[in-house]
Design an enzyme around this catalytic site. Sequence first.
Site, PDB file in Angstrom:
ATOM      1  N   LYS A  74      12.888  27.860 -11.270  1.00 36.28           N
ATOM      2  CA  LYS A  74      12.432  28.951 -10.403  1.00 36.28           C
ATOM      3  C   LYS A  74      12.641  28.529  -8.950  1.00 36.28           C
ATOM      4  O   LYS A  74      12.359  27.364  -8.602  1.00 36.28           O
ATOM      5  CB  LYS A  74      10.948  29.222 -10.688  1.00 36.28           C
ATOM      6  CG  LYS A  74      10.339  30.354  -9.909  1.00 36.28           C
ATOM      7  CD  LYS A  74       8.873  30.555 -10.288  1.00 36.28           C
ATOM      8  CE  LYS A  74       8.237  31.726  -9.591  1.00 36.28           C
ATOM      9  NZ  LYS A  74       6.829  31.914  -9.956  1.00 36.28           N
ATOM     10  N   SER A 149       5.940  36.575 -11.728  1.00 34.72           N
ATOM     11  CA  SER A 149       7.003  36.394 -10.760  1.00 34.72           C
ATOM     12  C   SER A 149       8.181  35.549 -11.261  1.00 34.72           C
ATOM     13  O   SER A 149       9.246  35.580 -10.651  1.00 34.72           O
ATOM     14  CB  SER A 149       6.438  35.755  -9.485  1.00 34.72           C
ATOM     15  OG  SER A 149       5.885  34.489  -9.741  1.00 34.72           O
ATOM     16  N   SER A 173       2.398  34.343 -13.954  1.00 36.71           N
ATOM     17  CA  SER A 173       3.834  34.463 -13.686  1.00 36.71           C
ATOM     18  C   SER A 173       4.770  33.757 -14.643  1.00 36.71           C
ATOM     19  O   SER A 173       5.985  33.960 -14.582  1.00 36.71           O
ATOM     20  CB  SER A 173       4.126  33.983 -12.273  1.00 36.71           C
ATOM     21  OG  SER A 173       3.837  35.025 -11.398  1.00 36.71           O
TER      22      SER A 173
HETATM   23  N1  GLN Z   1       1.258  38.805 -10.483  1.00 36.07           N
HETATM   24  C1  GLN Z   1       0.329  37.874  -9.953  1.00 36.07           C
HETATM   25  C2  GLN Z   1       0.375  37.901  -8.447  1.00 36.07           C
HETATM   26  O1  GLN Z   1       1.168  38.595  -7.934  1.00 36.07           O
HETATM   27  C3  GLN Z   1       0.625  36.483 -10.439  1.00 36.07           C
HETATM   28  C4  GLN Z   1       1.793  35.883  -9.775  1.00 36.07           C
HETATM   29  C5  GLN Z   1       1.978  34.432 -10.087  1.00 36.07           C
HETATM   30  O2  GLN Z   1       1.428  33.922 -11.072  1.00 36.07           O
HETATM   31  N2  GLN Z   1       2.722  33.764  -9.236  1.00 36.07           N
HETATM   32  O3  GLN Z   1      -0.353  37.244  -7.801  1.00 36.07           O
END
Ligand code: GLN
Length: 466
Positions: A74, A149, A173
């Site tokens: 990532k 994400s 994410s």
């Molecule tokens: N969707 C959640 C957020 O936007 C989790 C994102 C993540 O785990 N980086 O915060």
Amino acid sequence: MESQIHKIHQQLVNKEITCTRLVQDRLNLLKENTYNTVNSLLDQQALKLANKVDAKIAKGETIGLLEGIPFGIKDVYMVQGTLTTASSDILKNYKSPYTATAIQKLLDAGAIPLVKENCDSFGHGSSSENTIFGAVKNAVNSNLVGGGSSGGSAVNVAKDYTVFSIGGDTGGSIRQPAGYNNVYGFKPTYGRVSRFGLIAYASSTDCVGPIAKSTEDIRIVLNAISGKDEKDQTTFHSDAISKERSLKTIAIKTVGYFKNFVENDALDHQIKTDFLAYLEKIKKTGVEVKELEFFESDTLVSTYYTLAMAETASNLSRLDGTNYGERLEAENLKDTYAITRSENFSEESKRRIVGGNQLLSQGFSDEIYLKGLNIRDQISNNFEKDFKEVDIILSPVTPATPPKIGDSLKDPLTMYLSDAYTVGFSLGELPTLTVPKGTSTGLQISAAKKNDELVLQFANFLNDLI
Ligand code: GLN
């Protein structure tokens, strides 16, 4: 599914394929792919490393299990000399000065990084549309989002462009995109894997973890990246989980599930039916299934976003064009900061920075931030109580199926609410794995803190369940 790592390892050892061919083929797939999973390819370094592995095999030297295995990263992890953009304008030309601990451990084990993967900028999002590299498309239906994400990472694994990928999970994410693309995704216990070299989103819940196609591959990669690290004071020592132990499924006697998760109006009807049917299947094996009480989704989501926004506002304050990031010059220093940050952060990231600074400011912090911390403690206490009664908590990963590309951007609040089932386990620091079974977006398996082994055991128990 069988372990891809063992399979490829055997093919390399038996000289059925060369590592160079393996790496070149996957690089070609990544290069040609139309799912927007790639931020940058690490092709030159990858081919050099593959060549070394081939030379070793040719000389008859033994190679480790991860040696020559191609993987993805990532684009929020430092890999020295490569671009680390966090899918953002502000870091679009940022070159990593050092390598993240988790990635270094994989390099030391001989695994070969191929690609920095597309994701929501700074981890802000649930769809991988908040990115300067174009929305990541779902591996199963390309009109839908890849999830986020860590969307690029999940899609690369699902399409076999990478054997495994390293995602990041702050509030879901890794688990949610794994669920959206039918692969496994593991958020280890907070602190099991070092965060050193990960661009911080919300430091108190940021977790590093693998996405892969089997529980065995998750186990192998987890063992490789875990461990105490003096560069991250929240890390702890953990013993490697052996294959034999991960297959010992007799330890699980009781499984719990949250009644209010199932009764939630927002839950898709089919996901609910499938989830309840799966619980029945588990019951038939003699495992006891218990109903548990938990906080309402609204409380979980607002507590998570309160803390995550506060932390990201603090963490991203260093991206001001002076310490880090693309600088846009203005007439004076104050305007330079303002223009740099206004132009170079996305709408979604700005919403979080502004919200986070607001709720940390005098007059608001007691009412909002401290209250958030207090509820987080209550959530942890609730989990402690639950794990005195059950070994595992099982839940759906998401209330709904993946949205169409474009929908989440129009409606951020609905997007935040779609994290209802993942964020609680993040606040509790629990080990939680998405398995691609049970419902169309998978199931989540959680165990008590530091009990990552039990999560894998239960996943293997489910693998034996027909
Ligand atoms: N969707 C959640 C957020 O936007 C989790 C994102 C993540 O785990 N980086 O915060």
